[in-house]
Design a protein around this motif. Sequence first.
Motif: not given
Lengths: 307, 415
Positions: A210, A213, A216-217, A220, A223-225, B400, B406-407, B410
Motif C-alpha cells: 500500500l 495517500e 482527503a482520500a 473514512p 460526503h453525501a448528505t 473511493q 458523492e463528494r 454534494d
Amino acid sequence: MYRIRFHGRGGQGMKTASCILGDAFFAEGFEVQDAPRYGAERRGAPIFAYVRADRAAINERGIIARPDLVVVADDTLVTVPAAAVLQGVGARTVLLICSNDDAATWTARLKRDCRVLTLPAPAAPEAGQAQAGVGALCAGAAAALVGVIGRAALERAVAAELAAHGAPVVARNTAQALAAYDALAAHQGLVSAGGAVDAGARAPVDWIDLAAEDAAAAAPDIHATATSLKAATGLWRVMRPVIDHAHCHKCSWICSTLCPDSAIAVDADHAPRIDYDHCKGCLVCVAVCPSHAIRAIPERGAAGAVP
Amino acid sequence: MTRRLLTGNAAAAWGARLAGVDYVPAFPITPQTEIIETLARWFDGGEMRGRLTMLESEHSMVTAAAAAAATGVRVFTATSSQGLLYAMEMIHAVPGWRVPFVLANVSRGLATPITLEPDHNDVLAARDSGFLQIHCASCQEVHDSVLIAYRLAEDARVRLPVIVNLDGFYLSFTREPVEVADPAAARAFLPPFTGRGIEFRASRPVSQAAAVLGGSQYSYFRYETHLAALQALPAYAEIAAAFAEAFGRHHPAVEAYRSDDAEFVFVMIGSFATKARDAVDRLREAGARVGLVRPRLLRPFPAADLRRHLLGKRGIAVIDQNLSFGKGGVLHAELASVLYGEPGAPLLASFIGGLGGRDFAPEEFYEMIDVTRRAADSGRAPEPRLLYTAGELREMRKLQAIAAVERHEDGAGKP
Ligand code: SF4
Ligand code: SF4
C-alpha cells in the motif's frame, strides 16, 4: 470437512438454520462449528450463517470461502453484490435456491458450472406481516443433501433448537424441516465433504504494497448528505407507538425531544407527528408522555391501524 | 462428561457461573452483550446466586468490579473494544489496588473507522495496565480459562485482575463443542473465595489507592505490581497443571504445536491461530518442517517458554492482528525483545493481518513460510508485510470512486 453456507435476510432464520444443522451433525457424531454472520443486524438485511462439520477436530475458522453447499432462502439476494451468495461457488458446490424459477432457469442465468437445485419459494408475507422464518426448511434441505444426517437426528435438532418457543412452533418447524428433507430424498448425499487447500500446489498470493495517500482520500468520510434518511430503520420495529391526539396536550417538546432517533416532529399547531420510516420502536415516547397519549401496538398487522 | 455446542460468549458465562461469582457489574456492547444476557437470565432464574447490576458506563463498571473485589467477594465483568477504552482510566488504576477479579474482553477492532469485527488493538491497549492477559483460541479454552483466571488472580503471589480475551465473531458468536465442567469438580478446583485477608467492615474503613509524591514511593508500589505480575508465571504453570489433572485438558502458558523439530514457526495469538495450526498440518503434508507457537499468556509475557520453543529455529513468521501506528506489530516487537542477543536467535519476519476481522486465506499462511524461508536463506529480515491483496485494493478503489462522485455532487469543498 463439510462446509455449508445459508444466505437469507434478517428475520428469515438463517442463524436458526445453522444451529439446527449444527445440532444434527453433532448428534450424528461430527465435530461442528456453526456461526451466524451479523452485519447491520436488522430485519431484511442480507445475512448469512455457516456450518462446518468433520469427523476430526476443526481448526479452520472464519467465513467459509469454498463451500460444498450454499442454501439461498431468498432468491432476490443472488443479484445483491453485498450478499456475496456466489462467493467461492465452484464446480463441486451444490447451490440450492428457494425460488419459483426452476433449476434450469437459474443454471442459464448464473452461467456457473455448479450444480443448481431449487425448492419452491416461501409464500410472500401479507402486507404489514413479517416474513415467516424458513430456517428449519433450509436446515432440513441441507441435512438431506449431505446424506449423513438421519431423519430422527434432524427432528431432535429442530426440537432442541426451538423448544423455548413452545410446542406449536416446534411442530410447525419440524413439519417444515421434514418436508424439505423428504422433498430432496432423491438427492441424498449429493453434497460431498471437501478437502483442504494443498500447501504443495497452490495459487500464488497477490499481496501488494500500500502507498501513502492524501488524507482527503485516506480518511473514512462520507460526503453525501442525509444518508441516514435513506435507511428505512422503521423496518426494525417490533412495537409501534401510536399517538392518541385526543389526549395529547400538545406540550410540544417532551416526546419529540426525548425520542433518541429524532423521529418525532412537531407541526405548526404543536401536534407531534411520528416518522414511521425511521422510528425504531424503542417506546421511550410511550414512557415519557405525561398525559399517557401514546400507546404501543404490535407492529405485526399494524399497517391498517395507523391514524 | 458431555460436550455440547456453545458460543464463546456462552462458554465465558459458564465459566463465571461455575466460578460461583457473587457480583457482576455489567454494561452492554457488541459483541459481548450475550455474556451478560446469559448471566442475567441465570441470576433471574435462580441458577446463580448473587447480583448482576447494570452500570451507566464501562468506567463505572470496572470501578464497581474492583471496589466489590476489594470487599472479598468474587467478581466477574465483561466488555469489548470501545467499552474497554472507555474504562481505561480505571483499567490502569485498579491493578494497583491488588484485588482479584476476572474481566472477559471480547476483542473487536477500534474506531476509526468503526467496526464490529475482531482484532487485538483493544486488549493490547490494556497491555501495560497490570491486568494479566490470557488469550483464547477456542470456545473450550474460554470456558477453561475463566476458571484458571480466578485461581491465578486470587493466588497470594499474584493478587491482580485478569483479562480473559476471546475474539468477537470467531469465538463470541461461533458455536463449538464445549465440555462444561461438572459443578462439583469446578468447585474442587476453585473453592469459594473466602477473602484471604481481603474483607470489608464498615467499622474498619480502608482507603484503597493512596496518593504519594516524590517518585521513590511511587516506584516501590509500581514495581511491586510488576513483580506480582512476574510471579504469575510460576503460579500459572502450577494452576494449569492442576487444571489438567482435574479436567484432562492442559493449557500451558505457551502452546507449542509440532514445533519441536520445526525449522520455521508461526507465532500468533487468538482464535485465528487455529488456522495457523491447520496450515502447519498442510505444510507438513507437503514436506515442510513447520510448527506453531502460540502464547496464551501475554501478560506476564512468558519469555523463558518462548525462548525455549524458538531459539535454534531458522525463522519465525510473527503474525500480528494489531497495529501500533508508526511502529508495526506489537507481538513482533515483544518477541524481538526476548530473543535479541540470545544464541540461536531465529530470523523474525513480521506480518500484519486480520485487522478488523480480515480473514487469512490458507495460501497466505503457506506464502508467509516461503517469505520467511527466503529471508532466512539471505540472512536479512524482510520489510513488515501487510496481508492485503491486489483484489482488496481494487474493491477499495471502487468504493473511493463512489465516494468521490458523492463528494462532487454534494459540492463539498465549497466554503
Ligand atoms: S418509539 Fe422510540 S423511536 Fe419511535 S417515536 Fe417513540 S421514542 Fe422515537
Ligand atoms: S409528550 Fe405527550 S403530550 Fe407531549 S406532545 Fe408528545 S404526545 Fe403530546
